[in-house]
Design an enzyme around this catalytic site. Structure first.
Site, PDB file in Angstrom:
ATOM      1  N   ASN A   1      -2.414   2.633   3.553  1.00 26.15           N
ATOM      2  CA  ASN A   1      -1.902   3.981   3.865  1.00 26.15           C
ATOM      3  C   ASN A   1      -2.709   5.049   3.127  1.00 26.15           C
ATOM      4  O   ASN A   1      -3.021   6.107   3.652  1.00 26.15           O
ATOM      5  CB  ASN A   1      -0.440   4.090   3.438  1.00 26.15           C
TER       6      ASN A   1
ATOM      7  N   PHE B   1      -1.088  -1.257  12.314  1.00 26.74           N
ATOM      8  CA  PHE B   1      -1.941  -0.657  11.286  1.00 26.74           C
ATOM      9  C   PHE B   1      -2.414  -1.669  10.235  1.00 26.74           C
ATOM     10  O   PHE B   1      -3.604  -1.722   9.906  1.00 26.74           O
ATOM     11  CB  PHE B   1      -1.193   0.498  10.615  1.00 26.74           C
ATOM     12  N   ASN B   2      -1.520  -2.432   9.628  1.00 24.16           N
ATOM     13  CA  ASN B   2      -1.916  -3.318   8.522  1.00 24.16           C
ATOM     14  C   ASN B   2      -2.980  -4.323   8.954  1.00 24.16           C
ATOM     15  O   ASN B   2      -3.910  -4.605   8.213  1.00 24.16           O
ATOM     16  CB  ASN B   2      -0.702  -4.081   7.954  1.00 24.16           C
TER      17      ASN B   2
ATOM     18  N   HIS C   1       9.645  -0.312   8.405  1.00 27.39           N
ATOM     19  CA  HIS C   1       8.806  -1.510   8.561  1.00 27.39           C
ATOM     20  C   HIS C   1       8.859  -2.404   7.318  1.00 27.39           C
ATOM     21  O   HIS C   1       9.174  -3.579   7.398  1.00 27.39           O
ATOM     22  CB  HIS C   1       7.342  -1.102   8.789  1.00 27.39           C
ATOM     23  N   ASP C   2       8.520  -1.843   6.169  1.00 31.69           N
ATOM     24  CA  ASP C   2       8.354  -2.651   4.959  1.00 31.69           C
ATOM     25  C   ASP C   2       9.678  -3.106   4.349  1.00 31.69           C
ATOM     26  O   ASP C   2       9.782  -4.281   3.941  1.00 31.69           O
ATOM     27  CB  ASP C   2       7.503  -1.885   3.938  1.00 31.69           C
TER      28      ASP C   2
ATOM     29  N   THR D   1       3.171  -6.040   2.507  1.00 33.08           N
ATOM     30  CA  THR D   1       3.534  -4.941   3.420  1.00 33.08           C
ATOM     31  C   THR D   1       2.375  -3.960   3.598  1.00 33.08           C
ATOM     32  O   THR D   1       2.588  -2.796   3.952  1.00 33.08           O
ATOM     33  CB  THR D   1       4.768  -4.174   2.914  1.00 33.08           C
TER      34      THR D   1
ATOM     35  N   ASP E   1       6.717   1.485   2.071  1.00 37.00           N
ATOM     36  CA  ASP E   1       6.522   0.534   0.960  1.00 37.00           C
ATOM     37  C   ASP E   1       7.413   0.946  -0.213  1.00 37.00           C
ATOM     38  O   ASP E   1       8.022   0.100  -0.879  1.00 37.00           O
ATOM     39  CB  ASP E   1       5.073   0.524   0.495  1.00 37.00           C
TER      40      ASP E   1
ATOM     41  N   ASP F   1       0.848  -1.214   0.000  1.00 31.14           N
ATOM     42  CA  ASP F   1       0.000   0.000   0.000  1.00 31.14           C
ATOM     43  C   ASP F   1       0.878   1.256   0.000  1.00 31.14           C
ATOM     44  O   ASP F   1       0.806   2.088   0.909  1.00 31.14           O
ATOM     45  CB  ASP F   1      -0.929  -0.002   1.217  1.00 31.14           C
TER      46      ASP F   1
HETATM   47  O1  RIB Z   1       2.435  -0.478  10.799  1.00 35.84           O
HETATM   48  C1  RIB Z   1       3.317  -0.192   9.743  1.00 35.84           C
HETATM   49  C2  RIB Z   1       2.742  -0.639   8.454  1.00 35.84           C
HETATM   50  O2  RIB Z   1       1.536   0.077   8.176  1.00 35.84           O
HETATM   51  C3  RIB Z   1       3.661  -0.356   7.257  1.00 35.84           C
HETATM   52  O3  RIB Z   1       3.445  -1.332   6.280  1.00 35.84           O
HETATM   53  C4  RIB Z   1       3.183   0.970   6.766  1.00 35.84           C
HETATM   54  O4  RIB Z   1       3.455   1.168   5.372  1.00 35.84           O
HETATM   55  C5  RIB Z   1       1.703   0.841   6.978  1.00 35.84           C
HETATM   56  O5  RIB Z   1       1.170   0.119   5.871  1.00 35.84           O
HETATM   57 CA    CA Z   2       2.832  -0.634   4.024  1.00 44.49          CA
END
Ligand code: RIB
Ligand code: CA
Length: 307
Positions: free
Chosen positions: A38, A167-168, A237-238, A121, A14, A9
Protein backbone atom coordinates in the site's frame (compact mmCIF):
# COMPACT_ATOMS: atom_id res chain seq x y z
CA UNK A 1 -4.05 -19.94 21.94
CA UNK A 2 -2.89 -19.58 18.32
CA UNK A 3 0.59 -18.06 17.88
CA UNK A 4 0.55 -15.73 14.88
CA UNK A 5 2.95 -13.59 12.89
CA UNK A 6 1.33 -10.82 10.83
CA UNK A 7 3.09 -10.03 7.52
CA UNK A 8 1.53 -6.85 6.18
CA UNK A 9 1.65 -3.47 4.43
CA UNK A 10 -0.27 -1.08 6.75
CA UNK A 11 -2.43 0.26 5.11
CA UNK A 12 -5.85 1.18 6.44
CA UNK A 13 -7.33 -2.32 6.54
CA UNK A 14 -4.05 -3.83 7.76
CA UNK A 15 -4.31 -1.43 10.72
CA UNK A 16 -7.81 -2.73 11.48
CA UNK A 17 -6.47 -6.28 11.18
CA UNK A 18 -3.87 -5.50 13.86
CA UNK A 19 -6.64 -4.15 16.11
CA UNK A 20 -8.77 -7.26 15.63
CA UNK A 21 -5.80 -9.56 16.26
CA UNK A 22 -4.79 -7.74 19.47
CA UNK A 23 -8.36 -7.73 20.76
CA UNK A 24 -8.78 -11.46 20.15
CA UNK A 25 -7.91 -13.63 23.17
CA UNK A 26 -7.47 -16.65 20.90
CA UNK A 27 -4.36 -15.11 19.34
CA UNK A 28 -0.83 -14.41 20.57
CA UNK A 29 0.87 -12.00 18.16
CA UNK A 30 4.57 -12.95 18.14
CA UNK A 31 5.55 -10.10 15.84
CA UNK A 32 4.75 -8.08 12.75
CA UNK A 33 6.84 -8.12 9.57
CA UNK A 34 6.24 -5.19 7.23
CA UNK A 35 6.53 -5.12 3.45
CA UNK A 36 6.13 -2.55 0.69
CA UNK A 37 2.67 -2.56 -0.83
CA UNK A 38 0.00 0.00 0.00
CA UNK A 39 2.91 2.26 0.90
CA UNK A 40 6.71 1.84 0.93
CA UNK A 41 8.00 -0.34 3.78
CA UNK A 42 9.64 2.73 5.35
CA UNK A 43 6.08 3.88 6.05
CA UNK A 44 4.28 0.50 6.47
CA UNK A 45 6.75 -0.61 9.18
CA UNK A 46 6.33 2.68 11.08
CA UNK A 47 2.55 2.44 10.63
CA UNK A 48 2.47 -0.94 12.33
CA UNK A 49 4.25 0.65 15.31
CA UNK A 50 1.86 3.63 15.25
CA UNK A 51 -1.13 1.30 15.60
CA UNK A 52 0.54 -0.89 18.26
CA UNK A 53 1.53 2.10 20.39
CA UNK A 54 -1.85 3.81 20.00
CA UNK A 55 -3.28 0.60 21.50
CA UNK A 56 -0.67 0.59 24.25
CA UNK A 57 1.47 -2.29 22.99
CA UNK A 58 5.15 -1.47 23.39
CA UNK A 59 6.53 -5.02 23.35
CA UNK A 60 5.37 -6.61 20.09
CA UNK A 61 8.33 -6.36 17.67
CA UNK A 62 7.91 -4.86 14.20
CA UNK A 63 10.48 -5.79 11.57
CA UNK A 64 11.15 -3.91 8.36
CA UNK A 65 11.03 -6.22 5.33
CA UNK A 66 11.30 -6.03 1.56
CA UNK A 67 11.23 -2.57 -0.02
CA UNK A 68 10.68 -3.84 -3.56
CA UNK A 69 8.97 -6.83 -5.16
CA UNK A 70 11.12 -9.76 -6.37
CA UNK A 71 11.10 -8.67 -10.01
CA UNK A 72 8.55 -5.93 -10.74
CA UNK A 73 8.76 -2.19 -10.01
CA UNK A 74 6.93 -1.33 -6.79
CA UNK A 75 3.33 -0.13 -7.24
CA UNK A 76 1.81 1.54 -4.18
CA UNK A 77 -1.72 2.75 -3.32
CA UNK A 78 -1.51 6.11 -1.53
CA UNK A 79 -4.58 7.16 -3.54
CA UNK A 80 -6.56 4.68 -1.42
CA UNK A 81 -4.69 4.64 1.90
CA UNK A 82 -3.52 8.27 2.10
CA UNK A 83 0.00 9.70 1.83
CA UNK A 84 0.92 8.28 5.27
CA UNK A 85 -0.81 4.94 4.63
CA UNK A 86 -3.21 5.30 7.59
CA UNK A 87 -5.84 7.50 6.03
CA UNK A 88 -3.85 10.68 6.87
CA UNK A 89 -5.74 10.56 10.15
CA UNK A 90 -2.90 12.03 12.19
CA UNK A 91 -2.13 9.02 14.40
CA UNK A 92 0.89 9.90 16.58
CA UNK A 93 4.29 8.78 15.36
CA UNK A 94 5.73 5.88 17.40
CA UNK A 95 8.37 6.06 20.15
CA UNK A 96 10.03 2.90 18.82
CA UNK A 97 11.76 2.33 15.50
CA UNK A 98 11.18 -0.76 13.34
CA UNK A 99 13.83 -3.48 13.71
CA UNK A 100 15.79 -4.63 10.66
CA UNK A 101 15.58 -8.19 9.35
CA UNK A 102 11.96 -9.23 8.74
CA UNK A 103 12.96 -12.21 6.62
CA UNK A 104 15.50 -13.38 9.22
CA UNK A 105 12.81 -13.03 11.91
CA UNK A 106 10.39 -15.12 9.83
CA UNK A 107 12.99 -17.86 9.21
CA UNK A 108 14.26 -17.91 12.82
CA UNK A 109 10.83 -17.71 14.49
CA UNK A 110 9.21 -20.26 12.19
CA UNK A 111 12.19 -22.60 12.64
CA UNK A 112 12.32 -22.35 16.43
CA UNK A 113 8.62 -22.04 17.34
CA UNK A 114 6.12 -24.81 16.66
CA UNK A 115 2.50 -24.27 15.55
CA UNK A 116 2.86 -20.73 14.24
CA UNK A 117 0.17 -19.38 11.92
CA UNK A 118 1.37 -16.82 9.39
CA UNK A 119 -1.29 -14.28 8.38
CA UNK A 120 -0.23 -12.33 5.28
CA UNK A 121 -2.22 -9.27 4.30
CA UNK A 122 0.18 -7.60 1.90
CA UNK A 123 2.27 -8.58 -1.11
CA UNK A 124 4.02 -11.93 -0.44
CA UNK A 125 7.59 -10.68 -0.99
CA UNK A 126 8.89 -11.34 2.55
CA UNK A 127 7.41 -14.83 2.62
CA UNK A 128 8.86 -15.71 -0.77
CA UNK A 129 12.31 -14.54 0.39
CA UNK A 130 11.99 -16.67 3.53
CA UNK A 131 10.99 -19.74 1.48
CA UNK A 132 13.91 -19.18 -0.92
CA UNK A 133 16.35 -18.98 2.01
CA UNK A 134 14.85 -21.89 3.95
CA UNK A 135 12.64 -24.24 1.86
CA UNK A 136 12.15 -26.38 5.00
CA UNK A 137 9.79 -23.66 6.27
CA UNK A 138 7.00 -25.34 4.34
CA UNK A 139 7.14 -28.05 6.98
CA UNK A 140 7.49 -25.63 9.90
CA UNK A 141 4.63 -23.20 9.22
CA UNK A 142 1.50 -24.60 10.81
CA UNK A 143 -0.80 -22.56 8.57
CA UNK A 144 -0.46 -19.72 6.05
CA UNK A 145 -3.56 -17.59 5.71
CA UNK A 146 -3.31 -14.94 3.01
CA UNK A 147 -5.52 -12.05 2.01
CA UNK A 148 -5.04 -12.06 -1.73
CA UNK A 149 -6.35 -13.12 -5.09
CA UNK A 150 -9.67 -13.03 -6.91
CA UNK A 151 -10.80 -16.54 -7.82
CA UNK A 152 -14.09 -16.05 -9.61
CA UNK A 153 -15.93 -18.21 -7.07
CA UNK A 154 -18.56 -15.58 -6.22
CA UNK A 155 -20.07 -12.62 -8.12
CA UNK A 156 -17.55 -10.43 -6.24
CA UNK A 157 -14.53 -12.47 -7.24
CA UNK A 158 -13.10 -10.03 -9.80
CA UNK A 159 -9.99 -7.85 -9.58
CA UNK A 160 -9.43 -4.49 -7.91
CA UNK A 161 -6.05 -3.55 -9.45
CA UNK A 162 -6.97 -4.81 -12.93
CA UNK A 163 -10.31 -6.32 -13.98
CA UNK A 164 -8.92 -9.75 -12.99
CA UNK A 165 -6.06 -9.09 -10.52
CA UNK A 166 -6.12 -8.38 -6.79
CA UNK A 167 -3.63 -5.77 -5.50
CA UNK A 168 -1.45 -7.92 -3.18
CA UNK A 169 -0.83 -10.52 -5.88
CA UNK A 170 -0.49 -7.84 -8.60
CA UNK A 171 2.31 -6.04 -6.70
CA UNK A 172 4.47 -9.16 -6.51
CA UNK A 173 3.14 -12.00 -8.68
CA UNK A 174 6.51 -13.81 -8.74
CA UNK A 175 6.44 -13.98 -4.94
CA UNK A 176 2.87 -15.25 -5.01
CA UNK A 177 3.83 -17.92 -7.54
CA UNK A 178 6.61 -19.14 -5.22
CA UNK A 179 4.14 -19.32 -2.32
CA UNK A 180 1.46 -21.16 -4.30
CA UNK A 181 4.02 -23.62 -5.68
CA UNK A 182 5.75 -24.16 -2.32
CA UNK A 183 3.41 -26.87 -1.04
CA UNK A 184 2.22 -24.60 1.81
CA UNK A 185 -1.35 -24.83 0.49
CA UNK A 186 -2.45 -21.44 1.88
CA UNK A 187 -5.96 -20.61 3.03
CA UNK A 188 -6.82 -17.84 0.55
CA UNK A 189 -9.15 -15.05 1.68
CA UNK A 190 -9.75 -13.36 -1.65
CA UNK A 191 -11.90 -10.58 -3.02
CA UNK A 192 -14.58 -13.22 -3.67
CA UNK A 193 -15.47 -12.91 0.04
CA UNK A 194 -13.80 -9.69 1.27
CA UNK A 195 -15.88 -7.51 -1.07
CA UNK A 196 -19.16 -9.22 -0.14
CA UNK A 197 -21.46 -6.25 0.67
CA UNK A 198 -22.79 -8.15 3.71
CA UNK A 199 -19.23 -8.19 5.12
CA UNK A 200 -18.57 -4.48 4.54
CA UNK A 201 -18.68 -1.61 7.04
CA UNK A 202 -21.32 1.02 6.25
CA UNK A 203 -20.88 4.74 6.91
CA UNK A 204 -23.36 4.26 9.75
CA UNK A 205 -21.10 1.61 11.30
CA UNK A 206 -18.16 4.05 11.08
CA UNK A 207 -20.19 6.83 12.70
CA UNK A 208 -21.07 4.45 15.59
CA UNK A 209 -17.37 3.50 15.93
CA UNK A 210 -16.49 7.21 16.06
CA UNK A 211 -18.71 7.71 19.12
CA UNK A 212 -17.74 4.45 20.81
CA UNK A 213 -16.50 4.38 24.40
CA UNK A 214 -13.58 2.32 23.10
CA UNK A 215 -10.49 4.29 22.07
CA UNK A 216 -9.55 1.53 19.64
CA UNK A 217 -12.91 1.80 17.87
CA UNK A 218 -12.55 5.61 17.75
CA UNK A 219 -9.05 5.29 16.33
CA UNK A 220 -10.30 2.80 13.73
CA UNK A 221 -13.05 5.27 12.77
CA UNK A 222 -10.46 8.04 12.35
CA UNK A 223 -8.30 5.84 10.10
CA UNK A 224 -11.20 4.80 7.81
CA UNK A 225 -13.10 8.11 7.89
CA UNK A 226 -11.88 9.58 4.59
CA UNK A 227 -12.22 6.23 2.85
CA UNK A 228 -15.82 5.90 4.09
CA UNK A 229 -16.61 9.49 3.08
CA UNK A 230 -15.21 8.86 -0.38
CA UNK A 231 -16.53 5.40 -1.17
CA UNK A 232 -19.57 5.18 1.15
CA UNK A 233 -18.39 1.89 2.68
CA UNK A 234 -15.21 0.19 4.00
CA UNK A 235 -14.20 -3.27 2.82
CA UNK A 236 -12.42 -5.22 5.56
CA UNK A 237 -10.06 -7.33 3.43
CA UNK A 238 -7.30 -7.81 6.01
CA UNK A 239 -9.40 -8.14 9.18
CA UNK A 240 -11.20 -10.99 7.38
CA UNK A 241 -7.90 -12.86 7.00
CA UNK A 242 -7.31 -12.48 10.75
CA UNK A 243 -10.89 -13.62 11.38
CA UNK A 244 -10.12 -16.79 9.42
CA UNK A 245 -7.43 -17.63 12.01
CA UNK A 246 -9.94 -17.17 14.84
CA UNK A 247 -13.26 -18.48 13.50
CA UNK A 248 -12.72 -20.66 10.41
CA UNK A 249 -16.40 -21.65 10.60
CA UNK A 250 -17.29 -18.19 9.25
CA UNK A 251 -16.18 -19.49 5.84
CA UNK A 252 -17.05 -22.14 3.32
CA UNK A 253 -13.93 -23.16 1.43
CA UNK A 254 -12.93 -25.45 -1.43
CA UNK A 255 -9.62 -26.88 -2.56
CA UNK A 256 -8.26 -25.90 -5.96
CA UNK A 257 -5.18 -25.77 -8.11
CA UNK A 258 -4.44 -22.05 -8.52
CA UNK A 259 -2.22 -20.60 -11.25
CA UNK A 260 -0.60 -17.18 -10.74
CA UNK A 261 -0.10 -15.10 -13.88
CA UNK A 262 3.03 -12.95 -13.85
CA UNK A 263 2.80 -11.15 -17.19
CA UNK A 264 0.35 -9.04 -19.18
CA UNK A 265 -0.94 -5.51 -18.74
CA UNK A 266 -4.33 -6.73 -17.49
CA UNK A 267 -3.50 -10.29 -16.42
CA UNK A 268 -0.40 -9.70 -14.22
CA UNK A 269 -1.37 -10.92 -10.72
CA UNK A 270 -4.40 -12.90 -11.89
CA UNK A 271 -5.13 -16.02 -9.81
CA UNK A 272 -6.77 -18.62 -12.02
CA UNK A 273 -8.59 -21.66 -10.60
CA UNK A 274 -8.26 -24.89 -12.62
CA UNK A 275 -11.87 -26.00 -13.20
CA UNK A 276 -11.40 -28.42 -16.12
CA UNK A 277 -12.43 -31.79 -14.65
CA UNK A 278 -10.24 -33.69 -17.14
CA UNK A 279 -7.09 -31.80 -16.07
CA UNK A 280 -5.67 -33.64 -13.06
CA UNK A 281 -3.81 -31.02 -11.01
CA UNK A 282 -3.11 -31.39 -7.27
CA UNK A 283 -4.89 -28.65 -5.28
CA UNK A 284 -2.32 -26.10 -4.01
CA UNK A 285 -4.73 -23.81 -2.16
CA UNK A 286 -7.84 -23.79 0.02
CA UNK A 287 -9.96 -20.89 -1.23
CA UNK A 288 -12.81 -19.12 0.60
CA UNK A 289 -15.96 -19.27 -1.49
CA UNK A 290 -18.46 -17.97 1.07
CA UNK A 291 -18.38 -15.90 4.26
CA UNK A 292 -21.05 -15.34 6.91
CA UNK A 293 -20.82 -11.57 6.46
CA UNK A 294 -23.14 -10.49 9.29
CA UNK A 295 -21.39 -12.77 11.81
CA UNK A 296 -17.97 -11.56 10.66
CA UNK A 297 -19.01 -7.90 10.98
CA UNK A 298 -20.55 -8.52 14.39
CA UNK A 299 -17.34 -10.16 15.63
CA UNK A 300 -15.16 -7.40 14.17
CA UNK A 301 -17.22 -4.54 15.63
CA UNK A 302 -17.62 -6.26 19.00
CA UNK A 303 -13.92 -6.95 19.41
CA UNK A 304 -12.51 -3.60 18.29
CA UNK A 305 -15.05 -1.93 20.59
CA UNK A 306 -13.88 -3.79 23.64
CA UNK A 307 -12.41 -1.45 26.24
O1 RIB B 1 -6.73 -5.99 -2.37
C1 RIB B 1 -6.81 -5.63 -1.02
C2 RIB B 1 -5.50 -5.80 -0.35
O2 RIB B 1 -4.54 -4.92 -0.94
C3 RIB B 1 -5.53 -5.42 1.14
O3 RIB B 1 -4.58 -6.19 1.81
C4 RIB B 1 -5.11 -3.99 1.14
O4 RIB B 1 -4.51 -3.60 2.37
C5 RIB B 1 -4.08 -3.99 0.05
O5 RIB B 1 -2.86 -4.45 0.61
CA1 CA C 1 -2.86 -5.07 3.13
Amino acid sequence: MVKVILDMDPGIDDALAIMLALNSPELEVLGITAVSGNVHVDKSSVNALRVLETMGYMDIPVYRGAATPLVKELVTAEWVHGEDGLGDAGLPMPMRKPLEGAVKFLVDMLTSERNVTLVATGPLTNIAHALLIEPQLTRRISRLILMGGAYGLTPYGYGNETPVSEFNIYVDPEAAKIVFQSGLKPLCVGLDVTTDPKATLSKNDVEKMASSSSETARTAAKIVWRFAERFGFVQLHDPMAVAASIKPDLFKTSHHHVYVVCEGELTRGQTIVEKRFWVKKEPNAEVCEQVDGPRFLEMFLERISEA
